[in-house]
Design a protein around this motif. Structure first.
Motif, PDB file in Angstrom:
ATOM      1  N   HIS A 102       4.071 -41.482 -64.232  1.00  0.00           N
ATOM      2  CA  HIS A 102       3.278 -42.187 -63.227  1.00  0.00           C
ATOM      3  C   HIS A 102       2.451 -41.229 -62.378  1.00  0.00           C
ATOM      4  CE1 HIS A 102       5.567 -45.633 -64.463  1.00  0.00           C
ATOM      5  NE2 HIS A 102       6.694 -45.003 -64.155  1.00  0.00           N
ATOM      6  N   LEU A 103       1.811 -40.309 -63.044  1.00  0.00           N
ATOM      7  CA  LEU A 103       0.978 -39.326 -62.348  1.00  0.00           C
ATOM      8  C   LEU A 103      -0.497 -39.607 -62.623  1.00  0.00           C
ATOM      9  CD1 LEU A 103       2.990 -36.126 -63.373  1.00  0.00           C
ATOM     10  CD2 LEU A 103       3.079 -37.291 -61.152  1.00  0.00           C
ATOM     11  N   ASN A 104      -1.298 -39.409 -61.589  1.00  0.00           N
ATOM     12  CA  ASN A 104      -2.748 -39.569 -61.698  1.00  0.00           C
ATOM     13  C   ASN A 104      -3.343 -38.189 -62.008  1.00  0.00           C
ATOM     14  OD1 ASN A 104      -5.489 -39.236 -60.323  1.00  0.00           O
ATOM     15  ND2 ASN A 104      -5.282 -41.474 -60.468  1.00  0.00           N
ATOM     16  N   LEU A 105      -4.074 -38.094 -63.099  1.00  0.00           N
ATOM     17  CA  LEU A 105      -4.573 -36.793 -63.553  1.00  0.00           C
ATOM     18  C   LEU A 105      -5.439 -36.111 -62.506  1.00  0.00           C
ATOM     19  CD1 LEU A 105      -5.460 -37.642 -67.282  1.00  0.00           C
ATOM     20  CD2 LEU A 105      -3.413 -36.499 -66.422  1.00  0.00           C
ATOM     21  N   ASP A 106      -6.433 -36.822 -61.981  1.00  0.00           N
ATOM     22  CA  ASP A 106      -7.298 -36.222 -60.947  1.00  0.00           C
ATOM     23  C   ASP A 106      -6.460 -35.685 -59.783  1.00  0.00           C
ATOM     24  OD1 ASP A 106      -9.953 -36.427 -61.898  1.00  0.00           O
ATOM     25  OD2 ASP A 106     -10.070 -38.538 -61.347  1.00  0.00           O
ATOM     26  N   ASP A 107      -5.542 -36.507 -59.327  1.00  0.00           N
ATOM     27  CA  ASP A 107      -4.737 -36.129 -58.160  1.00  0.00           C
ATOM     28  C   ASP A 107      -3.944 -34.849 -58.394  1.00  0.00           C
ATOM     29  OD1 ASP A 107      -5.643 -38.344 -56.881  1.00  0.00           O
ATOM     30  OD2 ASP A 107      -3.772 -39.490 -57.007  1.00  0.00           O
ATOM     31  N   ILE A 108      -3.253 -34.775 -59.533  1.00  0.00           N
ATOM     32  CA  ILE A 108      -2.375 -33.604 -59.725  1.00  0.00           C
ATOM     33  C   ILE A 108      -3.202 -32.332 -59.927  1.00  0.00           C
ATOM     34  CG2 ILE A 108      -0.452 -35.013 -60.591  1.00  0.00           C
ATOM     35  CD1 ILE A 108      -0.984 -33.876 -63.391  1.00  0.00           C
ATOM     36  N   ILE A 109      -4.355 -32.455 -60.575  1.00  0.00           N
ATOM     37  CA  ILE A 109      -5.198 -31.261 -60.779  1.00  0.00           C
ATOM     38  C   ILE A 109      -5.741 -30.768 -59.434  1.00  0.00           C
ATOM     39  CG2 ILE A 109      -7.367 -30.429 -61.791  1.00  0.00           C
ATOM     40  CD1 ILE A 109      -6.825 -32.421 -64.123  1.00  0.00           C
ATOM     41  N   LEU A 110      -6.286 -31.693 -58.644  1.00  0.00           N
ATOM     42  CA  LEU A 110      -6.884 -31.292 -57.359  1.00  0.00           C
ATOM     43  C   LEU A 110      -5.815 -30.790 -56.388  1.00  0.00           C
ATOM     44  CD1 LEU A 110      -9.535 -34.146 -56.975  1.00  0.00           C
ATOM     45  CD2 LEU A 110      -9.912 -31.756 -57.681  1.00  0.00           C
ATOM     46  N   ASP A 111      -4.678 -31.428 -56.421  1.00  0.00           N
ATOM     47  CA  ASP A 111      -3.580 -31.022 -55.537  1.00  0.00           C
ATOM     48  C   ASP A 111      -3.131 -29.592 -55.864  1.00  0.00           C
ATOM     49  OD1 ASP A 111      -1.309 -31.541 -53.678  1.00  0.00           O
ATOM     50  OD2 ASP A 111      -0.137 -31.369 -55.520  1.00  0.00           O
ATOM     51  N   LYS A 112      -2.961 -29.326 -57.155  1.00  0.00           N
ATOM     52  CA  LYS A 112      -2.523 -27.982 -57.571  1.00  0.00           C
ATOM     53  C   LYS A 112      -3.607 -26.948 -57.270  1.00  0.00           C
ATOM     54  CE  LYS A 112       0.343 -25.030 -59.334  1.00  0.00           C
ATOM     55  NZ  LYS A 112      -0.330 -24.082 -60.145  1.00  0.00           N
ATOM     56  N   LEU A 113      -4.841 -27.313 -57.499  1.00  0.00           N
ATOM     57  CA  LEU A 113      -5.943 -26.384 -57.297  1.00  0.00           C
ATOM     58  C   LEU A 113      -6.070 -26.014 -55.813  1.00  0.00           C
ATOM     59  CD1 LEU A 113      -7.508 -25.332 -59.658  1.00  0.00           C
ATOM     60  CD2 LEU A 113      -9.319 -26.959 -59.190  1.00  0.00           C
ATOM     61  N   ALA A 114      -5.799 -26.963 -54.946  1.00  0.00           N
ATOM     62  CA  ALA A 114      -5.870 -26.682 -53.504  1.00  0.00           C
ATOM     63  C   ALA A 114      -4.838 -25.621 -53.128  1.00  0.00           C
ATOM     64  CB  ALA A 114      -5.637 -27.974 -52.715  1.00  0.00           C
ATOM     65  N   ARG A 115      -3.652 -25.741 -53.723  1.00  0.00           N
ATOM     66  CA  ARG A 115      -2.631 -24.723 -53.436  1.00  0.00           C
ATOM     67  C   ARG A 115      -2.942 -23.381 -54.106  1.00  0.00           C
ATOM     68  NH1 ARG A 115       2.031 -26.993 -55.394  1.00  0.00           N
ATOM     69  NH2 ARG A 115       0.815 -28.821 -56.023  1.00  0.00           N
ATOM     70  N   SER A 116      -3.532 -23.447 -55.300  1.00  0.00           N
ATOM     71  CA  SER A 116      -3.934 -22.199 -55.957  1.00  0.00           C
ATOM     72  C   SER A 116      -5.020 -21.490 -55.154  1.00  0.00           C
ATOM     73  CB  SER A 116      -4.459 -22.488 -57.370  1.00  0.00           C
ATOM     74  OG  SER A 116      -3.418 -22.969 -58.194  1.00  0.00           O
ATOM     75  N   ALA A 117      -5.874 -22.253 -54.516  1.00  0.00           N
ATOM     76  CA  ALA A 117      -6.955 -21.660 -53.721  1.00  0.00           C
ATOM     77  C   ALA A 117      -6.371 -20.846 -52.563  1.00  0.00           C
ATOM     78  CB  ALA A 117      -7.893 -22.754 -53.203  1.00  0.00           C
ATOM     79  N   GLU A 118      -5.224 -21.292 -52.051  1.00  0.00           N
ATOM     80  CA  GLU A 118      -4.576 -20.534 -50.964  1.00  0.00           C
ATOM     81  C   GLU A 118      -3.924 -19.251 -51.501  1.00  0.00           C
ATOM     82  OE1 GLU A 118      -1.913 -23.002 -48.670  1.00  0.00           O
ATOM     83  OE2 GLU A 118      -3.408 -24.615 -48.585  1.00  0.00           O
ATOM     84  N   LYS A 119      -3.364 -19.378 -52.711  1.00  0.00           N
ATOM     85  CA  LYS A 119      -2.704 -18.211 -53.297  1.00  0.00           C
ATOM     86  C   LYS A 119      -3.715 -17.172 -53.798  1.00  0.00           C
ATOM     87  CE  LYS A 119       0.980 -19.184 -56.084  1.00  0.00           C
ATOM     88  NZ  LYS A 119       1.699 -20.039 -57.082  1.00  0.00           N
ATOM     89  N   TYR A 120      -4.881 -17.641 -54.128  1.00  0.00           N
ATOM     90  CA  TYR A 120      -5.927 -16.745 -54.649  1.00  0.00           C
ATOM     91  C   TYR A 120      -7.188 -16.852 -53.777  1.00  0.00           C
ATOM     92  CZ  TYR A 120      -3.051 -16.410 -58.862  1.00  0.00           C
ATOM     93  OH  TYR A 120      -2.018 -16.184 -59.744  1.00  0.00           O
ATOM     94  N   PRO A 121      -7.131 -16.302 -52.555  1.00  0.00           N
ATOM     95  CA  PRO A 121      -8.323 -16.382 -51.679  1.00  0.00           C
ATOM     96  C   PRO A 121      -9.492 -15.678 -52.363  1.00  0.00           C
ATOM     97  CG  PRO A 121      -6.416 -15.412 -50.537  1.00  0.00           C
ATOM     98  CD  PRO A 121      -6.070 -15.477 -51.978  1.00  0.00           C
ATOM     99  N   VAL A 122     -10.671 -16.265 -52.234  1.00  0.00           N
ATOM    100  CA  VAL A 122     -11.860 -15.717 -52.905  1.00  0.00           C
ATOM    101  C   VAL A 122     -12.037 -14.234 -52.580  1.00  0.00           C
ATOM    102  CG1 VAL A 122     -14.374 -15.845 -53.032  1.00  0.00           C
ATOM    103  CG2 VAL A 122     -13.016 -17.952 -53.059  1.00  0.00           C
ATOM    104  N   ALA A 123     -11.850 -13.884 -51.320  1.00  0.00           N
ATOM    105  CA  ALA A 123     -12.101 -12.500 -50.905  1.00  0.00           C
ATOM    106  C   ALA A 123     -11.200 -11.500 -51.637  1.00  0.00           C
ATOM    107  CB  ALA A 123     -11.916 -12.361 -49.392  1.00  0.00           C
TER     108      ALA A 123
END
Lengths: 105, 105, 105, 105
Positions: free
Chosen positions: D72-93
């Motif tokens: 019962h997972l929504n594909l868009d939701d789980i991808i965006l949710d994970k990516l938001a956390r990855s963005a914190e772990k991998y700051p652009v700078a």
């Protein structure tokens, strides 16, 4: 070489922890695949870290040993048996210096 | 057991076909993962075919042997070395009868 | 659904970090397999942790999206195209209620 | 994009064949890993066959869709949710132009 003594150590490691109950062939096959993924991670971006790869390769082998134990398979026998059949599928004259699959030789 | 003779056969099988050129550590790590996937396929829907699993397990082991050769690793050594560290992460008193990961014991 | 907006977010995530240089098809295929191994780890001993599985599934999908981008493949197209051929290999009348591979139906 | 219609086709393909009974989360996670191994095989020796890779990527995605349905997972939701956390772990700078894991940045 993977000696009988090493296999004994692997077996004892599992038995002391009473982990045999979790070691169905299916779970061990999953475990081999999971550890193979971790081994691959050492080479994810091309370059490889040998020290890490060493540990992950050891984990793959440990689960292979446990799976062979569970299925009553002799490691030497199954490797040599498979290699004999691979030798027929990949005759030296055809396969030398080529990475093609046997159906494309 | 995986004897030195078996390792010699694996080595000769590859050398006769001049496949060493393809056997970078990276390609061998991929090959271990690919064969581990084929092993897992024997248990995809739960039930397992031991005859097929036997062959796939042999393929996983053959690539593990080739990778260890390529990285100049001794199979017994890396297995025992890793197991000694796993024994510390999974003390018998804590891990007995449990399948939890060490950080959840 | 995986919307075009989500694919845009994935693409931007990679571009901002200038990671395209690492995203060869080969490296992305490895990454899909690595993340698939982590997904499988959630079910290593049978029981599964949905919260963890959710994150690993997201990682598998993210690398699938990046690989499709790199190979200029349309996700809907390749899924429907493959499914049409699978439907021929697995006719409903033969495959209903059976998990056998098509060559054993 | 993976549209809702495509997901409906995947769901119907499985339902017509009454395959839901085999699609436990565990079996689907194995299936994702098995197909990821087949995808990787297209790149085993470096070079890749895009036509074959296309089909294997489709298979990975199909099992991902089925697993998401089952959990019962929504594909868009789980991808965006994970990516938001990855963005914190991998700051652009920090992560720009580097393939290092977050704990080594």
């Amino acid at each position: 070489m993977i000696s009988e003594q090493t296999i004994d150590v692997v077996r004892a490691f599992s038995e002391e922890r009473e982990w045999g109950q979790f070691h169905t062939p299916e779970n061990l096959a999953k475990s081999v695949a999971i550890e193979a993924g971790e081994l691959l991670e050492c080479f994810q971006w091309g370059e490889g870290d040998v020290a890490e790869a060493k540990d992950e390769l050891a984990d793959v082998l440990t689960y292979c040993i446990l799976l062979a134990e569970r299925l009553h398979l002799n490691l030497d026998d199954i490797i040599l048996d498979k290699l004999a059949r691979s030798a027929e599928k990949y005759p030296v004259a055809l396969a030398r210096g080529r990475s093609d699959k046997y159906d494309k030789l």
